[in-house]
Design a protein around this motif. Structure first.
Motif, short mmCIF file in Angstrom:
data_model
loop_
_atom_site.label_atom_id
_atom_site.label_comp_id
_atom_site.label_asym_id
_atom_site.label_seq_id
_atom_site.Cartn_x
_atom_site.Cartn_y
_atom_site.Cartn_z
N CYS A 1 0.82 -1.22 0.00
CA CYS A 1 0.00 0.00 0.00
C CYS A 1 0.85 1.26 0.00
CB CYS A 1 -0.93 0.01 1.22
SG CYS A 1 -1.99 -1.43 1.33
N GLY A 2 2.15 1.11 -0.09
CA GLY A 2 3.03 2.25 -0.22
C GLY A 2 3.68 2.69 1.08
N ASN A 3 4.58 3.65 0.94
CA ASN A 3 5.27 4.26 2.09
C ASN A 3 4.54 5.52 2.54
OD1 ASN A 3 7.24 2.42 0.97
ND2 ASN A 3 8.78 3.50 2.14
N ALA A 4 4.97 6.06 3.64
CA ALA A 4 4.43 7.35 4.10
C ALA A 4 4.68 8.40 3.02
CB ALA A 4 5.11 7.75 5.40
N ASN A 5 3.67 9.19 2.75
CA ASN A 5 3.69 10.13 1.63
C ASN A 5 4.33 11.46 2.02
OD1 ASN A 5 3.18 11.73 -0.58
ND2 ASN A 5 0.99 11.35 -0.65
N LEU A 6 5.53 11.72 1.51
CA LEU A 6 6.23 12.96 1.84
C LEU A 6 5.52 14.19 1.26
CD1 LEU A 6 9.99 11.96 1.38
CD2 LEU A 6 8.71 12.25 3.52
N SER A 7 4.74 14.00 0.20
CA SER A 7 4.03 15.14 -0.38
C SER A 7 2.98 15.70 0.58
CB SER A 7 3.35 14.73 -1.70
OG SER A 7 4.31 14.28 -2.63
N SER A 8 2.56 14.90 1.54
CA SER A 8 1.65 15.36 2.59
C SER A 8 2.40 15.65 3.89
CB SER A 8 0.56 14.31 2.86
OG SER A 8 -0.24 14.10 1.73
N SER B 1 6.15 16.90 -7.17
CA SER B 1 5.30 15.72 -7.02
C SER B 1 4.76 15.25 -8.37
CB SER B 1 4.15 16.04 -6.07
OG SER B 1 3.25 14.98 -5.97
N ARG B 2 4.31 16.19 -9.18
CA ARG B 2 3.74 15.83 -10.49
C ARG B 2 4.83 15.42 -11.47
NH1 ARG B 2 -0.97 20.57 -10.97
NH2 ARG B 2 -2.05 19.96 -9.05
N TYR B 3 5.98 16.05 -11.37
CA TYR B 3 7.11 15.69 -12.23
C TYR B 3 7.51 14.23 -11.99
CZ TYR B 3 11.91 15.66 -14.10
OH TYR B 3 13.06 15.35 -14.79
N ILE B 4 7.61 13.86 -10.72
CA ILE B 4 8.02 12.49 -10.38
C ILE B 4 6.96 11.49 -10.81
CG2 ILE B 4 8.50 10.94 -8.44
CD1 ILE B 4 10.01 13.30 -7.14
N GLN C 1 -5.34 13.87 -4.34
CA GLN C 1 -4.21 13.77 -3.40
C GLN C 1 -4.07 15.09 -2.63
OE1 GLN C 1 -0.77 11.62 -4.71
NE2 GLN C 1 0.62 13.04 -3.72
N PRO C 2 -4.00 15.03 -1.30
CA PRO C 2 -3.90 16.26 -0.51
C PRO C 2 -2.72 17.14 -0.92
CG PRO C 2 -4.37 14.40 0.92
CD PRO C 2 -4.07 13.83 -0.45
N ALA D 1 -7.25 18.35 -7.70
CA ALA D 1 -8.52 18.72 -7.07
C ALA D 1 -8.35 19.13 -5.61
CB ALA D 1 -9.50 17.55 -7.16
N ALA D 2 -7.11 19.25 -5.13
CA ALA D 2 -6.88 19.54 -3.71
C ALA D 2 -7.51 20.85 -3.28
CB ALA D 2 -5.39 19.54 -3.42
N PHE D 3 -7.58 21.81 -4.21
CA PHE D 3 -8.18 23.10 -3.89
C PHE D 3 -9.23 23.46 -4.95
CE2 PHE D 3 -3.92 22.98 -2.11
CZ PHE D 3 -4.16 23.35 -0.80
N ALA D 4 -9.99 22.44 -5.37
CA ALA D 4 -11.02 22.63 -6.39
C ALA D 4 -12.38 22.75 -5.73
CB ALA D 4 -11.02 21.45 -7.38
N HIS D 5 -13.22 23.62 -6.28
CA HIS D 5 -14.54 23.88 -5.69
C HIS D 5 -15.59 23.76 -6.79
CE1 HIS D 5 -12.42 25.39 -2.14
NE2 HIS D 5 -11.62 25.97 -3.01
N LYS D 6 -16.65 23.02 -6.46
CA LYS D 6 -17.66 22.72 -7.47
C LYS D 6 -19.04 23.25 -7.08
CE LYS D 6 -19.27 18.75 -10.22
NZ LYS D 6 -19.04 17.32 -10.48
N GLY D 7 -19.44 23.06 -5.82
CA GLY D 7 -20.76 23.51 -5.38
C GLY D 7 -20.87 25.03 -5.39
N GLY D 8 -21.99 25.55 -5.89
CA GLY D 8 -22.16 26.99 -6.02
C GLY D 8 -22.06 27.73 -4.70
#
Length: 539
Positions: free
Chosen positions: A240-247, A273-276, A288-289, A294-301
């Motif tokens: 399930c992976g290692n601890a996520n340094l990006s967070s 993060s995206r480059y890797i 992904q936090p 979508a980490a800072f995406a807003h959809k609801g009016g």
């Protein structure tokens, strides 16, 4: 003065044990440079005693200059009933040219007697001898206490004996590993607190994510006294992976106020993060936090209306701090606020009281009801808004297209498209082959347009996805086609929906070229003389 925490990145070693990840030496060099730019303190390059790829990485790394990071070589304690000075793997750590060695040893008595099948006393000797050998060779030594938390819960006194042996031999760091990823934050906090009182050597944490707690356990360990965190970018790793340094990095720095990397380096986190993820050829989860799209995406009016007044109403931190950005998604949930933000981004003359605004909102909602999903297709949305508020010049109009697909017994499938379009009053008739119907259609349309818009030669389809929207309709169901196009400077996504996959692809293809030509101000067609000079006229 804030307390500092050192970041140890093992993307190039532990991360490559994740399913589907394989990095070339060149990939590893590129990632190492990016990690150094991010400001991590240790980069674990691999296990020089295990394979030729890692040996080559360390050979190349010797001639490289790193501003922030120390290159680290990974290995294990010596074999049982042998001398550390005779151990091939330990000698290769020294020969690697790395200034730091990270070696793991057994902390769990069950592993000692079952996995490596030796005595508890011999295991202690293996740890001491190996650390001492590397220290005498002039290396900084990080001792990874494998399975430490499981070992401590099973036999606390022996687990503590193993790390004291590493300390006695001169280890610079003792890192407690939750190798199976089964510990809980409360357990980690309690055990790390005990360890930091039992040894004088600085302590680190190496957590795995098997219970979705890799980040939480790492933070708990730091709060309990650990001063080094090991992990991988995007949480890559075995199982399930290692601890996520990006967070972990932003949580430590922005939430817990530890000194980790510089403010400027933190602002590169999203791009690194995206480059890797691109180099590793791994899909980047949009949710992904901190670094996800979508980490800072807003959809609801209602949400969008609030963030227009103050972003902190629905954002826990400023996206710019980690190099991300706020996004407003336009969808069937959209109100006027969503369209307002999008229009502002595009510098459109938007009046929320205007009838056009209400019409475009209703049109977007209806199109989403038909299967469109604009949050994944910003280019199609931009064209829709520009058309509503500004009006758009018609680049070309379709008169007709035909598709021919032929398959004979002994030959591959051949696809051919015949396209008739009108460009600035002139009818163009072209045909082209391709390795599939969509590719043939793309080639034929470009062939027709390149006479007038030479810049099309620099635009390429980079991704193509199809999703069936109505599964009950089986092969007659609606499909949504998402196209990604690039000019190698930027990328954009367009969308098409139809019950016919070719028609849906046509809509997405037309929008991809319209966006390139209209929104990038390349709409002036070349005249006949220019076409002759550029060799674009078909004779």
């Amino acid at each position: 003065m804030p307390t500092s925490v050192k970041i140890f990145d093992t993307t190039l070693r532990d991360g490559t044990q994740g399913e589907g990840i394989s990095l070339s030496v060149e990939d590893k060099i590129k990632i190492a440079r990016k990690l150094d730019e991010l400001g991590v303190h240790y980069i674990e390059g691999g296990w020089p005693g295990s394979n030729s790829k890692d040996i080559e990485f360390f050979e190349r790394a010797r001639s490289m200059t790193f501003k922030n990071a120390k290159i680290t070589a990974f290995g294990s304690t010596r074999r049982k009933d042998s001398l550390a000075s005779d151990d091939i793997n330990l000698n290769r750590l020294v020969e690697s040219g790395a200034s730091v060695a990270t070696i793991f040893g057994k902390s769990w008595d069950f592993h000692v007697t079952t996995a490596i099948q030796t005595t508890l006393e011999e295991n202690l000797n293996m740890i001491y001898d190996s650390v001492l050998f590397l220290k005498k060779s002039g290396m900084e030594v990080i001792y990874d206490a494998e399975h430490f938390f499981d070992g401590y819960k099973n036999n606390p006194e022996y687990a503590l004996q193993t790390i004291r042996k590493a300390q006695d031999a001169g280890a610079d760091w003792i890192v407690l590993c939750d190798t199976n990823g089964g510990s809980l934050p409360g357990e980690v906090s309690e055990i790390v607190s005990i360890v930091t009182k039992s040894v004088t050597t600085p302590v680190g944490i190496h957590a795995h994510n098997d219970c979705e707690l890799g980040v939480a356990n790492s933070l708990a360990a730091v709060q309990a006294g650990a001063r080094q965190v090991q992990g991988t970018i995007n949480g890559y790793g075995e199982r399930c992976g290692n601890a996520n340094l990006s967070s972990i990095i932003p949580n430590l720095q922005l939430k817990l106020h530890y000194e980790v990397i510089s403010v400027e380096e933190l602002q590169t986190l999203t791009s690194v993060s995206r480059y890797i993820s691109e180099i590793a050829n791994m899909h980047m989860p949009v949710n992904q936090p901190y670094v996800g799209n979508a980490a800072f995406a807003h959809k609801g009016g209602i949400h969008v209306s609030a963030i227009l007044k103050d972003a902190s109403t629905y954002e826990h931190t400023k996206p710019e701090l980690v190099g991300n950005k706020q996004r407003v998604l336009v969808s069937e949930l959209a109100g006027q606020s969503n369209v307002l933000v999008k229009a502002q981004e595009l510098n459109l003359d938007f009046n929320k009281e205007h009838q056009k605004t209400k019409e475009i909102i209703e049109k977007i909602k209806e199109m989403e009801h038909q299967g469109y999903q604009f949050e994944g297709a910003d280019a199609t949305l931009e064209l829709l808004l520009r058309e509503a508020f500004e009006g758009l010049e018609e680049i070309f109009t379709l008169e007709s297209f035909k598709m021919l697909v032929e398959k004979s017994a002994n030959q591959a499938v051949v696809s051919e498209a015949i396209v008739k379009v009108k460009v600035h009053g002139e009818t163009i008739y072209t045909a082209a082959e391709g390795n599939g119907p969509v590719n043939a259609l793309d080639n034929a349309l470009r062939k027709a347009l390149i006479q007038y818009y030479p810049d099309i030669k620099n635009i390429h389809l980079s991704d193509y996805k199809v999703r069936v929207l109505d599964e009950k309709g089986a092969t007659a169901g609606k499909v949504r086609v998402l196209m990604e196009t690039t000019d190698f400077k930027s990328t954009w996504n367009t969308l098409g929906v139809s019950s016919n996959i070719i028609e849906a692809s046509w809509y997405a293809l037309v929008d991809s070229l319209r966006y390139a030509l209209i929104s990038r101000q390349r709409v002036e067609p070349v005249n006949k003389d220019q076409q002759e000079r550029l060799g674009l006229v078909n004779h």
